[in-house]
Design a protein around this motif. Structure first.
Motif, mmCIF file in Angstrom:
data_model
loop_
_atom_site.group_PDB
_atom_site.id
_atom_site.type_symbol
_atom_site.label_atom_id
_atom_site.label_comp_id
_atom_site.label_asym_id
_atom_site.label_seq_id
_atom_site.Cartn_x
_atom_site.Cartn_y
_atom_site.Cartn_z
ATOM 1 N N GLY A 130 -56.735 -19.300 -4.972
ATOM 2 C CA GLY A 130 -55.150 -19.038 -4.709
ATOM 3 C C GLY A 130 -54.819 -18.059 -3.925
ATOM 4 N N LEU A 131 -53.938 -18.017 -2.733
ATOM 5 C CA LEU A 131 -53.902 -16.984 -1.903
ATOM 6 C C LEU A 131 -52.245 -16.540 -2.034
ATOM 7 C CD1 LEU A 131 -55.098 -18.827 1.421
ATOM 8 C CD2 LEU A 131 -56.322 -17.085 -0.292
ATOM 9 N N PRO A 132 -52.079 -15.255 -1.681
ATOM 10 C CA PRO A 132 -50.962 -14.579 -1.779
ATOM 11 C C PRO A 132 -49.696 -15.426 -1.141
ATOM 12 C CG PRO A 132 -52.598 -13.028 -1.281
ATOM 13 C CD PRO A 132 -53.217 -14.382 -0.853
ATOM 14 N N ASP A 133 -49.682 -16.306 -0.210
ATOM 15 C CA ASP A 133 -48.957 -17.051 0.565
ATOM 16 C C ASP A 133 -48.411 -18.245 -0.113
ATOM 17 O OD1 ASP A 133 -50.781 -18.588 1.042
ATOM 18 O OD2 ASP A 133 -50.796 -18.507 3.274
ATOM 19 N N GLY A 134 -48.964 -18.564 -1.239
ATOM 20 C CA GLY A 134 -48.761 -19.709 -2.174
ATOM 21 C C GLY A 134 -49.530 -20.964 -1.920
ATOM 22 N N THR A 135 -50.608 -20.766 -0.898
ATOM 23 C CA THR A 135 -51.500 -21.921 -0.529
ATOM 24 C C THR A 135 -53.072 -21.755 -1.528
ATOM 25 O OG1 THR A 135 -52.130 -21.029 1.154
ATOM 26 C CG2 THR A 135 -50.309 -22.291 1.702
ATOM 27 N N TRP A 136 -53.551 -22.846 -1.301
ATOM 28 C CA TRP A 136 -54.930 -22.745 -1.592
ATOM 29 C C TRP A 136 -55.999 -22.885 -0.693
ATOM 30 C CZ3 TRP A 136 -56.439 -21.975 -6.991
ATOM 31 C CH2 TRP A 136 -55.223 -21.805 -7.980
ATOM 32 N N LEU A 137 -57.099 -22.094 -0.695
ATOM 33 C CA LEU A 137 -58.222 -22.206 0.198
ATOM 34 C C LEU A 137 -59.541 -22.918 -0.268
ATOM 35 C CD1 LEU A 137 -59.408 -21.693 2.962
ATOM 36 C CD2 LEU A 137 -60.058 -19.574 2.250
ATOM 37 N N ASP A 138 -60.035 -23.894 -0.201
ATOM 38 C CA ASP A 138 -61.106 -24.605 -0.679
ATOM 39 C C ASP A 138 -62.466 -24.019 -0.087
ATOM 40 O OD1 ASP A 138 -59.210 -25.999 -1.885
ATOM 41 O OD2 ASP A 138 -60.235 -27.826 -1.540
ATOM 42 N N LEU A 139 -63.237 -23.430 -0.774
ATOM 43 C CA LEU A 139 -64.643 -22.763 -0.262
ATOM 44 C C LEU A 139 -65.820 -23.516 -0.965
ATOM 45 C CD1 LEU A 139 -63.257 -19.431 -1.083
ATOM 46 C CD2 LEU A 139 -63.372 -20.365 1.271
ATOM 47 N N ASP A 140 -66.737 -23.883 -0.218
ATOM 48 C CA ASP A 140 -68.032 -24.312 -0.584
ATOM 49 C C ASP A 140 -69.261 -23.573 -0.656
ATOM 50 O OD1 ASP A 140 -69.989 -26.085 -1.187
ATOM 51 O OD2 ASP A 140 -69.957 -27.534 0.373
ATOM 52 N N PRO A 141 -69.638 -22.950 -1.603
ATOM 53 C CA PRO A 141 -70.712 -21.938 -1.509
ATOM 54 C C PRO A 141 -72.217 -22.608 -1.281
ATOM 55 C CG PRO A 141 -69.810 -22.048 -3.790
ATOM 56 C CD PRO A 141 -69.047 -22.850 -2.718
ATOM 57 N N THR A 142 -72.175 -23.881 -1.797
ATOM 58 C CA THR A 142 -73.481 -24.688 -1.584
ATOM 59 C C THR A 142 -73.794 -24.569 -0.040
ATOM 60 O OG1 THR A 142 -72.991 -25.948 -3.619
ATOM 61 C CG2 THR A 142 -74.537 -26.998 -1.988
ATOM 62 N N ASN A 143 -72.660 -25.075 0.857
ATOM 63 C CA ASN A 143 -72.641 -25.245 2.318
ATOM 64 C C ASN A 143 -72.395 -24.081 3.167
ATOM 65 O OD1 ASN A 143 -74.116 -27.861 2.362
ATOM 66 N ND2 ASN A 143 -72.402 -28.212 1.038
ATOM 67 N N ASP A 144 -71.800 -22.881 2.620
ATOM 68 C CA ASP A 144 -71.691 -21.666 3.230
ATOM 69 C C ASP A 144 -70.429 -22.117 4.045
ATOM 70 O OD1 ASP A 144 -71.635 -18.961 3.829
ATOM 71 O OD2 ASP A 144 -72.854 -19.126 5.339
ATOM 72 N N CYS A 145 -69.323 -22.703 3.726
ATOM 73 C CA CYS A 145 -68.427 -23.174 4.852
ATOM 74 C C CYS A 145 -67.033 -23.492 4.004
ATOM 75 C CB CYS A 145 -68.643 -24.370 5.514
ATOM 76 S SG CYS A 145 -68.790 -25.781 4.582
ATOM 77 N N VAL A 146 -66.051 -23.507 4.808
ATOM 78 C CA VAL A 146 -64.749 -23.742 4.093
ATOM 79 C C VAL A 146 -64.672 -25.414 3.961
ATOM 80 C CG1 VAL A 146 -63.397 -21.794 4.722
ATOM 81 C CG2 VAL A 146 -63.278 -23.981 6.244
ATOM 82 N N ALA A 147 -63.843 -26.048 3.102
ATOM 83 C CA ALA A 147 -64.029 -27.456 3.073
ATOM 84 C C ALA A 147 -63.180 -27.962 4.219
ATOM 85 C CB ALA A 147 -63.206 -27.949 1.821
ATOM 86 N N ASP A 148 -63.724 -28.935 4.714
ATOM 87 C CA ASP A 148 -63.104 -29.600 6.135
ATOM 88 C C ASP A 148 -62.448 -30.852 5.995
ATOM 89 O OD1 ASP A 148 -65.366 -30.593 6.714
ATOM 90 O OD2 ASP A 148 -65.971 -28.553 7.589
ATOM 91 N N GLY A 149 -62.589 -31.722 7.164
ATOM 92 C CA GLY A 149 -62.183 -32.863 7.030
ATOM 93 C C GLY A 149 -63.303 -33.835 6.628
ATOM 94 N N ARG A 150 -64.517 -33.410 6.344
ATOM 95 C CA ARG A 150 -65.731 -34.179 5.685
ATOM 96 C C ARG A 150 -65.469 -34.418 4.299
ATOM 97 N NH1 ARG A 150 -70.569 -30.612 7.700
ATOM 98 N NH2 ARG A 150 -69.018 -28.880 6.959
ATOM 99 N N TYR A 151 -64.518 -33.425 3.677
ATOM 100 C CA TYR A 151 -64.651 -33.574 2.013
ATOM 101 C C TYR A 151 -63.467 -34.314 1.726
ATOM 102 C CZ TYR A 151 -67.467 -29.281 2.228
ATOM 103 O OH TYR A 151 -68.579 -28.469 2.403
ATOM 104 N N VAL A 152 -63.534 -35.111 0.439
ATOM 105 C CA VAL A 152 -62.628 -35.967 0.036
ATOM 106 C C VAL A 152 -62.465 -35.253 -1.452
ATOM 107 C CG1 VAL A 152 -62.043 -38.319 -0.822
ATOM 108 C CG2 VAL A 152 -63.276 -38.194 1.229
ATOM 109 N N THR A 153 -61.196 -35.239 -1.918
ATOM 110 C CA THR A 153 -61.090 -34.435 -3.362
ATOM 111 C C THR A 153 -60.677 -35.575 -4.195
ATOM 112 O OG1 THR A 153 -60.320 -32.424 -2.157
ATOM 113 C CG2 THR A 153 -59.438 -32.984 -4.358
ATOM 114 N N THR A 154 -61.302 -35.345 -5.358
ATOM 115 C CA THR A 154 -60.919 -36.343 -6.356
ATOM 116 C C THR A 154 -60.024 -35.963 -7.409
ATOM 117 O OG1 THR A 154 -63.096 -37.639 -6.227
ATOM 118 C CG2 THR A 154 -61.924 -37.767 -8.397
ATOM 119 N N ALA A 155 -60.436 -34.353 -7.888
ATOM 120 C CA ALA A 155 -59.655 -33.787 -9.004
ATOM 121 C C ALA A 155 -60.042 -32.422 -8.898
ATOM 122 C CB ALA A 155 -60.075 -34.300 -10.303
ATOM 123 N N TRP A 156 -58.973 -31.440 -9.739
ATOM 124 C CA TRP A 156 -59.443 -30.231 -10.064
ATOM 125 C C TRP A 156 -59.077 -29.811 -11.256
ATOM 126 C CZ3 TRP A 156 -55.901 -30.346 -4.995
ATOM 127 C CH2 TRP A 156 -54.783 -30.448 -5.507
#
Length: 302
Positions: free
Chosen positions: A242-268
């Motif tokens: 969670g970021l101070p501007d009220g948004t969320w940033l998705d981070l993938d430590p398995t692949n050392d990247c931010v989640a981009d268009g290759r990612y499909v979210t099911t649940a959190w």
């Protein structure tokens, strides 16, 4: 983290097929299960179609929205069976936006941690507190402070945390289980995406940054010149801060990247146990069973 690739942020459609099959050594007299399979609508993805098929046909199949906003299916089977198959197919439109990580450096880690979590205060507290699988011990706190020092620029600190996990740990299936603790993971120095997401979340929460566990899928590509095998994909997991501007940033430590268009979210949720794809209880005299999971993530034309 790896540099952002503009191609990975182009809008695209995915067809996601997820089939879970249990085979039992004796008749199951009754089965009661909970499935978390329907991808959720988010700011970056839209669910165009979704179907779920259960064999044998359940006497009761219902859907509701859980505490975290995920679609949750309840299924109940009262007829004898030796095989249970739960299959889902989803058509998802993804429109990810490339984040500006350098813009996060206008806050320090301490300044970001002082801002209340985005959204509902109750859920915000859940994303800050320890959970059943994420308990920040002293070694986790030490690792967190090494990457997320209070006076460090937030963007640089997040980059350091994710790259550190990617660099220091080996991806190895079979080394850990769904109950592996962060303390055990730090000793093993190896695990899978679930473990690395848990560690990233534990570090973020340890310094007061809200973080949640995200489950879903990642589009994969076969080696050059090789066809993509149907059913060879897998579920994936990553962390979201969670970021101070009220948004969320998705981070993938398995692949050392931010989640981009290759990612499909099911649940959190707080950790893996909140978003398990399929769980439940059965009544049987059998002593053994086998599990097979087939996942296919296929990009389709509009």
């Amino acid at each position: 983290m790896k540099p952002l690739d503009p191609q990975h942020f182009e809008p695209r459609f995915y067809e996601v097929e997820h089939i879970t099959t249990y085979d039992y050594s004796a008749d199951v007299r009754a089965s009661y299960g909970r499935a978390c399979l329907r991808p959720r609508d988010t700011a970056t993805q839209r669910i165009c179609e979704h179907t779920i098929r259960v064999t044998p046909e359940p006497g009761l199949l219902s859907e509701h929205t859980d505490l975290f906003g995920n679609a949750s299916h309840y299924l109940e089977i009262q007829q004898p069976h030796r095989r249970l198959e739960v299959a889902k197919m989803s058509l998802v439109h993804v429109t990810a936006t490339a984040p500006d990580l350098s813009a996060l450096n206008r806050w320090t880690v301490a300044e970001a941690a002082a801002v209340p979590p985005p959204g509902d205060p109750t859920l915000g507290a859940a994303y800050l507190l320890p959970s059943s699988l994420i308990r920040p011990t002293a070694p986790v706190h030490a690792r967190a402070l090494d990457a997320l020092a209070p006076d460090a620029p937030l963007g640089e600190a997040l980059d350091r945390l994710i790259t550190g996990i990617y660099t220091d740990f080996t991806y190895a299936s079979g080394v850990t289980s769904v109950t592996t603790s962060l303390a055990e993971l730090l000793e093993l120095k190896a695990g899978v995406c679930q473990d690395f997401a848990h560690l990233a979340i534990g570090c973020l929460r340890a310094v007061g940054l809200p973080a949640r566990y995200v489950s879903g899928y990642l589009e994969t590509q076969p080696p050059p010149g090789r066809p993509k095998l149907r059913g060879a994909d897998a579920t994936h997991a990553w962390a979201s801060v969670g970021l101070p501007d009220g948004t969320w940033l998705d981070l993938d430590p398995t692949n050392d990247c931010v989640a981009d268009g290759r990612y499909v979210t099911t649940a959190w949720g707080r950790d893996y146990r909140d978003v398990t794809p399929l769980k439940g209880v059965i009544f049987t005299d059998g002593t053994t069973s086998s599990l097979n999971v087939s996942v296919n993530v296929h990009r389709v034309e509009e």
